[in-house]
Design a protein around this motif. Structure first.
Motif, PDB file in Angstrom:
ATOM      1  N   GLU A  33       0.804  -1.087   0.077  1.00  0.00           N
ATOM      2  CA  GLU A  33       0.233   0.290   0.478  1.00  0.00           C
ATOM      3  C   GLU A  33       0.522   1.126  -0.029  1.00  0.00           C
ATOM      4  O   GLU A  33       1.972   1.293   0.947  1.00  0.00           O
ATOM      5  N   SER A 308     -15.487  13.828  -5.971  1.00  0.00           N
ATOM      6  CA  SER A 308     -15.886  14.665  -5.218  1.00  0.00           C
ATOM      7  C   SER A 308     -15.696  15.933  -4.351  1.00  0.00           C
ATOM      8  O   SER A 308     -14.227  16.325  -4.048  1.00  0.00           O
ATOM      9  N   GLN A 464     -13.421  -0.909  -7.940  1.00  0.00           N
ATOM     10  CA  GLN A 464     -14.715  -0.069  -8.317  1.00  0.00           C
ATOM     11  C   GLN A 464     -14.294   0.131  -9.842  1.00  0.00           C
ATOM     12  O   GLN A 464     -15.362  -0.053 -10.491  1.00  0.00           O
ATOM     13  N   PRO A 473     -19.650  -2.435  -0.989  1.00  0.00           N
ATOM     14  CA  PRO A 473     -20.194  -3.992  -1.113  1.00  0.00           C
ATOM     15  C   PRO A 473     -19.683  -4.661  -2.293  1.00  0.00           C
ATOM     16  O   PRO A 473     -19.115  -5.208  -2.493  1.00  0.00           O
TER      17      PRO A 473
HETATM   18  C1  LIG Z   1     -16.048  10.954  -1.032  1.00  0.00           C
HETATM   19  C2  LIG Z   1     -16.615   9.152  -1.430  1.00  0.00           C
HETATM   20  C3  LIG Z   1     -17.559   8.651  -0.845  1.00  0.00           C
HETATM   21  C4  LIG Z   1     -18.479   7.760  -1.151  1.00  0.00           C
HETATM   22  N1  LIG Z   1     -19.582   6.975  -0.352  1.00  0.00           N
HETATM   23  C5  LIG Z   1     -19.911   5.927  -0.451  1.00  0.00           C
HETATM   24  C6  LIG Z   1     -21.198   5.625   0.589  1.00  0.00           C
HETATM   25  O1  LIG Z   1     -21.082   6.016   1.415  1.00  0.00           O
HETATM   26  N2  LIG Z   1     -20.859   4.175   0.413  1.00  0.00           N
HETATM   27  C7  LIG Z   1     -20.309   3.174  -0.443  1.00  0.00           C
HETATM   28  O2  LIG Z   1     -20.948   2.061  -0.222  1.00  0.00           O
HETATM   29  N3  LIG Z   1     -19.555   3.866  -1.218  1.00  0.00           N
HETATM   30  C8  LIG Z   1     -18.885   4.865  -1.284  1.00  0.00           C
HETATM   31  N4  LIG Z   1     -18.466   5.763  -2.348  1.00  0.00           N
HETATM   32  C9  LIG Z   1     -17.614   3.940  -3.068  1.00  0.00           C
HETATM   33  C10 LIG Z   1     -16.187   3.208  -1.632  1.00  0.00           C
HETATM   34  O3  LIG Z   1     -15.161   4.042  -0.974  1.00  0.00           O
HETATM   35  C11 LIG Z   1     -15.629   2.578  -2.648  1.00  0.00           C
HETATM   36  O4  LIG Z   1     -15.844   2.234  -4.233  1.00  0.00           O
HETATM   37  C12 LIG Z   1     -14.735   1.911  -2.343  1.00  0.00           C
HETATM   38  O5  LIG Z   1     -14.343   2.394  -1.369  1.00  0.00           O
HETATM   39  C13 LIG Z   1     -13.536   1.878  -3.350  1.00  0.00           C
HETATM   40  O6  LIG Z   1     -12.180   0.668  -2.973  1.00  0.00           O
HETATM   41  P1  LIG Z   1     -11.060  -0.036  -4.088  1.00  0.00           P
HETATM   42  O7  LIG Z   1     -10.775  -1.223  -2.911  1.00  0.00           O
HETATM   43  O8  LIG Z   1     -11.898  -0.334  -5.417  1.00  0.00           O
HETATM   44  O9  LIG Z   1     -10.824   1.690  -3.903  1.00  0.00           O
HETATM   45  P2  LIG Z   1      -9.600   2.555  -3.634  1.00  0.00           P
HETATM   46  O10 LIG Z   1     -10.060   2.060  -1.647  1.00  0.00           O
HETATM   47  O11 LIG Z   1      -9.237   3.736  -3.749  1.00  0.00           O
HETATM   48  O12 LIG Z   1      -8.149   1.524  -2.922  1.00  0.00           O
HETATM   49  C14 LIG Z   1      -6.655   1.469  -3.953  1.00  0.00           C
HETATM   50  C15 LIG Z   1      -5.731   1.393  -3.180  1.00  0.00           C
HETATM   51  O13 LIG Z   1      -4.475   1.463  -4.045  1.00  0.00           O
HETATM   52  C16 LIG Z   1      -3.566   2.180  -2.992  1.00  0.00           C
HETATM   53  N5  LIG Z   1      -2.463   2.456  -4.388  1.00  0.00           N
HETATM   54  C17 LIG Z   1      -2.823   2.839  -5.624  1.00  0.00           C
HETATM   55  N6  LIG Z   1      -1.481   3.239  -6.268  1.00  0.00           N
HETATM   56  C18 LIG Z   1      -1.004   2.537  -5.812  1.00  0.00           C
HETATM   57  C19 LIG Z   1       0.361   1.799  -6.174  1.00  0.00           C
HETATM   58  N7  LIG Z   1       1.537   2.662  -7.108  1.00  0.00           N
HETATM   59  N8  LIG Z   1       0.988   1.438  -5.482  1.00  0.00           N
HETATM   60  C20 LIG Z   1       0.056   0.807  -4.060  1.00  0.00           C
HETATM   61  N9  LIG Z   1      -0.664   0.763  -3.650  1.00  0.00           N
HETATM   62  C21 LIG Z   1      -1.600   2.027  -4.496  1.00  0.00           C
HETATM   63  C22 LIG Z   1      -4.521   3.328  -3.133  1.00  0.00           C
HETATM   64  O14 LIG Z   1      -3.836   4.062  -2.205  1.00  0.00           O
HETATM   65  C23 LIG Z   1      -6.123   2.910  -2.342  1.00  0.00           C
HETATM   66  O15 LIG Z   1      -5.252   2.682  -1.216  1.00  0.00           O
HETATM   67  C24 LIG Z   1     -17.517   6.911  -1.133  1.00  0.00           C
HETATM   68  C25 LIG Z   1     -16.395   6.659  -1.823  1.00  0.00           C
HETATM   69  C26 LIG Z   1     -15.828   8.032  -2.116  1.00  0.00           C
HETATM   70  C27 LIG Z   1     -14.027   9.170  -2.088  1.00  0.00           C
END
Ligand SMILES: Cc1cc2nc3c(=O)[nH]c(=O)nc-3n(C[C@H](O)[C@H](O)[C@H](O)COP(=O)(O)OP(=O)(O)OC[C@H]3O[C@@H](n4cnc5c(N)ncnc54)[C@H](O)[C@@H]3O)c2cc1C
Length: 491
Positions: A33, A308, A464, A473
């Protein structure tokens, strides 16, 4: 026997879910991470006695979280306490009228009936159909890896898909049941989470109304980051190593097989790599151009979910007239939607969302204070600066002050904002998107960016921007789906 070694890039919900599932299948898993804490877009921070969840705030589909932990012999209650919110949320309409959405279905039907005669029964019928979509959607469709059309060719499933209104828009679907503009706006709100307009979202996603109104809005005591902590604990219980402050800078391969990744701390070897970091970043920054799945043209033509403009505010008094979740639909959404989706620019009079978890939870703000989180959905890819951030903060706080009849601005004792440039620097987000790729019809299932590399045999994607889509979820499910694919290919 030596265990196969899996490297997972990113500790968002999808990366952590993939890591947990792979460790459970017997792999030796390491998460890399870039940030100094886990959770990705769902990180939190504390400052001046306030605690803020940085991203997600709506806990919907509690069954998905429960079944996730059950897979590993655990329960949500082993890690955090869930509270059902009642009212679920408040909606403020143009002219200042308000609607508090009750958790109880009988009360909700009565509320609908009081606004439009017959709408109570219509709501019941709408949610009955939405329940069916949720059942098929969540139990069958979202767990499909989307690698081939043949996944959808069982007769039963085809019948289900047709019955599920995949080819009708959410906007048309809602209007078949309701005429009152406020009820229409309320029923269309949940699909905004999916990153596209109701006109462009398949009516399949009325399953989100079932999640909203029938399954309810919940809150993990302490904040949404309790889910992140729970997953961090579960990962460690299963032997996953989590290396924070490790930004991956290169995915190294030879003969069509990934051999290792380079991070800013060194090189780490692995038998399989699963990337939970933003898909576009991985393709354009970590891979050579001949090992990418998609061209720049492809990425530029994707419909991204909005970005956002966020504010985390500490307020030195209790605020009246607001609930835990508040939707300010006090201005016409049409021009704002146009500025997000059709002609990307800064909106003149945006809708916004306010969350005060301190209304439910005394641990997140000092006594007599509130933690106020504000969110304005805006187009991805916009230029922004501190002046713009200040302008919008002033604008929406003025509206909140006028609406609730109290001063807020002069009671702000802590302030932080977050927008495009932070999404890019903190998460390597494509165009500063907040929620990944929109769930339009042409970006659903097999039409989403593939969870498997077409060029490198042992490289996979989760999160996502791939199946099944944005939201907490779906991100958990994305990790489960990719881990199952790795298992099929590797063993
Ligand atoms: C403001 C906001 C409000 C939201 N509200 C809701 C809600 O109320 N309810 C809901 O269900 N969903 C909500 N969502 C959506 C939800 O949060 C996301 O869909 C979900 O958290 C995405 O998870 P992910 O694992 O796909 O991506 P991420 O959480 O972005 O995880 C990707 C990870 O990869 C890491 N990374 C990137 N590049 C590198 C690299 N080169 N080397 C190592 N690590 C790296 C990043 O730092 C991050 O930790 C919201 C999102 C946001 C931004």
């Amino acid at each position: 026997m030596n265990k196969k070694k899996a490297l997972v890039i990113g500790s968002g919900f999808a990366g952590m879910s993939a890591a947990i599932n792979l460790a459970h299948k017997g792999l030796d898993v390491t998460i890399l991470e870039k940030n100094n804490t886990i959770g990705g877009r769902a990180r939190h921070f504390s400052a001046s006695g306030f605690t803020f969840d940085m991203g997600p705030s709506w806990y919907w589909m509690p069954d998905v979280f429960e079944s996730f932990f059950n897979k590993f012999g655990k329960s949500v209650s082993d890690y955090y306490e869930l509270i059902r919110l009642d009212p679920s949320y408040k909606v403020t309409y143009e002219g200042g009228d308000e609607m508090d959405i009750p958790a109880d279905m009988g009360e909700l039907e009565t509320l609908f009936e009081s606004i439009e005669p017959g709408a109570g029964l219509q709501l019941r019928a709408f949610l009955k159909q939405a329940a069916y979509k949720y059942e098929v959607g969540i139990n069958k469709l979202v767990y499909k890896p989307g690698r081939s059309l043949t996944e959808f060719t069982s007769l039963k499933l085809l019948v289900d898909v047709v019955r599920m209104d995949v080819f009708q828009s959410m906007s048309k679907h809602v209007r078949k049941y309701f005429k009152n503009p406020r009820l229409i706006q309320l029923m269309e709100f949940p699909v905004l989470f999916l990153g596209a307009l109701p006109e462009n979202t398949p009516a399949l996603y009325s399953l989100m109304n079932y999640a909203d109104m029938s399954l309810g809005t919940w809150y993990p005591k302490g904040g949404m980051h309790k889910i992140v902590e729970a997953m961090g604990k579960l990962a460690e219980e299963l032997g996953v190593k989590i290396l924070t402050n490790n930004a991956v800078t290169k995915i190294n391969h030879s003969g069509g097989i990934v051999k290792s990744v380079t991070t800013d701390q060194g090189e780490i070897h692995g038998d399989v790599v699963i990337s939970g970091a933003d898909y576009h970043h991985v393709e354009t920054k970590l891979l050579d151009s001949d090992t990418r799945n998609y061209t720049d043209k492809y990425w530029d033509s994707r419909v991204m979910a909005p970005s956002s403009l966020l504010y985390y505010l500490g307020v030195d008094k209790k605020l009246d007239g607001l609930l835990h979740h508040n939707l300010f639909f006090d201005t016409d959404f049409t021009p704002h939607a146009h500025d997000i989706y059709t002609d990307p620019k800064w909106p003149e009079k945006p809708l916004f969302y306010a969350s005060l978890t301190s209304k439910t939870d005394s641990t997140v703000a000092p006594e007599g204070h509130e933690n106020l989180f504000l969110l304005i959905p805006v187009a991805p890819g916009l230029e922004e600066n501190d002046e713009i951030r200040e302008k919008y903060l002033d604008m929406i706080l003025t509206r909140m002050e006028e609406h609730t009849g109290q001063s807020i601005k002069q009671h702000i004792v802590y302030k932080r904002s977050f927008a495009h440039r932070d999404f890019i620097s903190d998460y390597n987000s494509f165009k500063g998107n907040a929620y990944g790729l929109a769930n339009t019809l042409t970006q659903t299932a097999i039409l989403k960016p593939s969870l498997k590399s077409k060029k490198l045999k042992n490289l996979y994607y989760t999160g996502q921007l791939t199946v099944p889509g944005p939201g907490v979820p779906p991100s958990l499910i994305s990790g489960i789906v990719v881990a199952d694919e790795v298992e099929k290919d590797l063993f």
